[in-house]
Design a protein around this motif. Structure first.
Motif, mmCIF file in Angstrom:
data_model
loop_
_atom_site.group_PDB
_atom_site.id
_atom_site.type_symbol
_atom_site.label_atom_id
_atom_site.label_comp_id
_atom_site.label_asym_id
_atom_site.label_seq_id
_atom_site.Cartn_x
_atom_site.Cartn_y
_atom_site.Cartn_z
ATOM 1 N N GLY A 313 0.922 -1.169 -0.063
ATOM 2 C CA GLY A 313 -0.185 0.136 0.108
ATOM 3 C C GLY A 313 0.945 1.500 0.018
ATOM 4 N N LEU A 335 -3.937 0.396 -2.679
ATOM 5 C CA LEU A 335 -3.789 -1.005 -1.998
ATOM 6 C C LEU A 335 -3.749 -1.898 -2.914
ATOM 7 C CD1 LEU A 335 -3.545 -2.098 0.820
ATOM 8 C CD2 LEU A 335 -6.203 -2.343 0.791
ATOM 9 N N SER A 356 -7.304 1.898 -6.028
ATOM 10 C CA SER A 356 -6.887 3.415 -6.157
ATOM 11 C C SER A 356 -7.567 4.383 -6.071
ATOM 12 C CB SER A 356 -5.737 3.347 -7.568
ATOM 13 O OG SER A 356 -4.903 4.471 -7.757
#
Length: 795
Positions: A313, A335, A356
């Motif tokens: 992340g 992530l 995103s």
């Protein structure tokens, strides 16, 4: 009749060739495995694996995996990678062998001549062009400005890459716009790559393992942008032992922690960074400030020999304040959950589920409003790497991206504000795609990569869409000779999940390499790519307005065609390398704005946009010195980047009277020099120099008085330029105890940004001098001479 027979035989011949290749492969055995750094078990990307007896080899993929099929027998296995000791051992292959290899780090380059020559051959033979690969070891050898090495500054020193302007975010590749770059961090899409107006990148170099910049010859697995791909991978973290490292500087500091979740099998990595120069401003009467912070994380776990899981992340924010009147906050959050699976010694797969989010917010107290916008996407992708034989490999897969666009949410800043809360219609889209790529070594001298990507795009409801006469959201006023907003004659409602517009494109890719001899080759490539989302940006604002919009009935997808031809040469056992390329690319449906376009909180953005086209072409030269105490490179690019928006009918003037004009990122000349010098084990020095043609702009060429008001008049678009952009950065690194390899290790980095205080122009404005009454130009410069010192440490 003959033509029909020929067409029928073509697929049959291809099928027979593949069957023959498969049958031939059955007589061979396969050696496969993963190559890691022995110190931390990090997988290594692009490691060279070579069998000298067969003059055959391969490289590890993005996850450190390799596979090589060869005849049964006894061989020498050589494994080499920059910054690591070369591994060499005898192997006897009578059946398939799974072999994982650990490489030892090296402080010196072990350059056995025979291995260097083979490495040259691999680079020369590979049909990969318009690609620049940098490991973090290479990046950290570059000058450290502001106390830390920077990925974006490193790629700006490469040919064909320029900054977006002084004080501007992003970068431009081969005359393309910043929004035409696909930026991936562990496969997750980032919409903004810079902190503090381009002064820092969003990539913490401590957390980065490897990167590749594709300017052309882009593999079919990448899509969605038409200029370049910046593919970056984070470190997995140390699965052997716990370590920390970081740096404390005048402007920013950073800290990274990594260690095992389960020794040898799982690891974690957490890295944070923040700037704090704005705190010093608060000690003065200056109420303005600008700062950033970001966080990188990654968890890795090896379930067994055939399965690994990764969770990575990133979160970052920039904050920019002008007193109490203006506040701007923007940044990325991503992530990614990945699963690596090995189906067999010849078939590797990767499944990724990615989220995103890009947020952009403005607070304007003077107008009494808050304005928020952003874009979110959800991406699932499944990729396969198939090692069919030592001469034939295939990569194939599919992915689907779902977009959620927020063009703007307007809300009041307080009870006294006259602004009413309003949500502009959100927009939704789905972009599925599938692809196939083949790497084929036809002969010892001729190698090709070929494939295609089939992309689709569906603009989805729920939304009320305007209807315009003649389907023209922008109309032309023949009396005033200007474009104006079209007036809707009605609306059409599209419910949730209903398709508003759809597109599909076949995107073929081809790259060819022909080896003239062991040290030189010529290469050529062709790319077609599609881009379905567009950045609507007013770069003349204090901070660029970022609003992403999907293709629909009015905004068409951008379509790129690019060709490139190159000559590559190695000299003196890889002491020097020369890369030269010429390229030409054209883009259909590049959006352009009518004069006076209003972009903030625009409910009908199609009323200020026209579809034009762009083209760029150029020559790139890169000369590297790879060995010795002094090394570095010189890059030069001669190029043009132009845009044209002709009239839709014979009566319309188009933009700029329908003539080609320079884009805002056209840089005719671009020279970059990078050098590093290791004086002793304790002292090393670095420098970078950049020289670019001034950015195209439109200056007033006169003025007139109307109703007692002085009104400037303008000539052709972007026919003027800002002064040339250039600056020199230098750094010195001091390591007090270079022989210390364990425990606390530290170094001091002294740097100067813009050594000779060149006040480069971010923009130029014009005003009337109150004393003389004459008009004068005023240059806005953001960064001058900036010294810095940073203490880096690890333990």
């Amino acid at each position: 009749m003959n033509q029909k027979n020929q067409k029928t035989h073509v697929p049959l011949l291809i099928l027979l060739f593949l069957i023959g290749s498969w049958a031939k492969a059955q007589d061979k055995v396969t050696i496969s495995g993963t190559i890691v750094n022995s110190q931390n078990n990090e997988t290594l990307i692009g490691v060279s694996i070579y069998i000298p007896e067969l003059q055959s080899g391969t490289t590890t993929n993005e996850y450190g995996f390799f596979s090589l099929s060869i005849p049964k027998g006894d061989y020498t296995l050589q494994v080499s990678y920059m910054g690591f000791q070369t591994s060499e051992e005898k192997i006897s292959l009578q059946q398939n062998l799974r072999k994982n290899i650990s490489l030892e780090s090296s402080t010196q380059n072990l350059e056995e001549i025979v291995i260097t020559e083979r490495k040259n051959i691999a680079n020369i033979k590979k049909p990969e062009m318009s690609v620049n690969k940098l490991t973090i070891q290479e990046i950290k050898k570059m000058p450290a400005v502001m106390g830390e090495t920077d990925i974006l500054k490193s790629i700006l020193q490469l040919p064909g890459v320029t900054n977006a302007g002084e004080g501007a975010s992003g970068f431009n590749v081969r005359g393309g716009a910043a929004d035409q770059n696909l930026i991936l961090l562990d496969e997750a899409l980032l919409y903004n790559s810079s902190h503090l107006f381009g002064f820092f990148s969003v990539f913490n170099s401590d957390a980065i393992k490897d990167l590749k910049l594709y300017k052309g010859g882009i593999p079919s697995r990448f899509g969605g942008r038409v200029s370049s791909v910046l593919d970056i991978y984070q470190k997995e973290g140390n699965s052997n032992e716990f370590h920390m490292n970081g740096g404390i500087g005048v402007i920013s500091s950073r800290l990274l922690a990594e260690g095992p979740l389960e020794k040898g099998k799982g690891s974690f990595l957490v890295a944070g960074r923040s700037s704090y120069a704005h705190l010093f401003l608060k000690l003065t009467d200056n109420k303005n400030s600008a700062y950033f912070y970001d966080l990188n994380t990654k968890l890795s776990y090896k379930l067994n020999e055939n399965n690994s899981l990764f969770l990575s992340g990133y979160f970052g924010r920039d904050v920019f304040d002008i007193g109490d009147q203006f506040n701007n906050v923007y940044g990325n959050a991503v992530l990614n959950l990945r699963w690596n699976h090995l189906y067999s010694e010849k078939l590797f797969s990767n499944l990724s589920m990615i989220y995103s989010d890009y947020y952009y917010g403005l607070k304007l107290d003077v107008a009494g409003l808050n304005w928020d916008s952003g874009i979110k996407n959800y991406n699932i992708k499944y990729d396969f790497k198939h090692y069919i034989s030592d001469r034939y490999k295939m990569t194939y897969g599919l992915n689907a991206v779902y977009y959620d666009f927020n063009p703007g949410t307007v809300s009041p800043t307080g009870a006294s504000s006259g602004i009413n809360r309003e949500q502009l219609d959100k927009k939704y889209a789905l972009e599925p795609a599938l692809y196939v790529d083949a790497e084929h070594e036809i002969t010892d001298k001729l190698s090709i990569n070929y494939g295609f990507r089939y992309s689709m795009f569906y603009r989805m409801g729920q939304q009320d869409m305007n209807i315009y006469a003649n389907n023209e959201a922008v109309t032309f006023n023949p009396e005033l000779q200007i474009y104006e907003k079209g007036k809707p004659i009605g609306t059409e409602h599209f419910g949730s999940g209903k398709t508003i517009a759809s597109f599909d494109n076949l995107e073929p890719r081809l790259a060819v390499s022909y080896q003239l001899d062991d040290n030189q080759s010529i290469k050529a490539s062709y790319n077609r790519m599609s881009q379905y989302i567009h950045l609507v940006s007013n770069t003349a604002s204090p901070t660029p307005l970022d609003v992403w919009a999907p293709s629909d009935n009015f905004i068409k997808p951008q379509l790129l065609d690019q060709v490139a031809l190159g000559y590559f040469r190695n000299f003196h056992n890889d002491d020097y390398t020369l890369e030269t390329e010429i390229y030409y690319k054209k883009v259909k449906n590049r959006i352009d704005y009518i004069d006076g376009a209003d972009l903030i909180a625009n409910k009908a953005i199609e009323q200020v946009i026209l579809n034009g086209r762009s083209r760029s072409y150029g020559l790139e030269v890169l000369l590297r010195k790879n060995s010795g105490k002094l090394n570095g490179w010189i890059s030069y690019t001669l190029s043009r980047s132009e845009q044209q928006t002709p009239g839709r009918t014979a009566l319309e003037t188009g933009i700029n009277n329908g003539k080609w004009y320079s884009t805002g990122y056209d840089k005719t000349h671009n020279l970059a020099v990078t050098a590093s010098y290791k004086l002793t084990e304790k002292w090393s020095f670095g420098s970078t120099f950049a020289l670019q043609s001034g950015q195209p702009v439109t200056f007033p060429n006169g003025q007139y008085e109307y109703g007692g008001v002085i009104v400037p008049s303008y000539g052709a678009r972007n026919e003027d330029r800002l002064p040339a952009y250039h600056h020199l950065d230098v750094s010195a690194t001091y390591i007090p105890k270079p022989d210390k390899k364990k425990g606390w290790q530290g170094e001091w980095v002294f740097s100067i940004y813009n050594l000779y205080n060149r006040m480069n122009s971010a923009s130029m404005t014009f005003r009337q001098n109150e004393d003389t009454g004459r008009n004068e130009a005023v240059r806005l410069s953001i960064f001058g001479f900036i010294p810095s010192v940073t203490y880096n440490f690890k333990f």
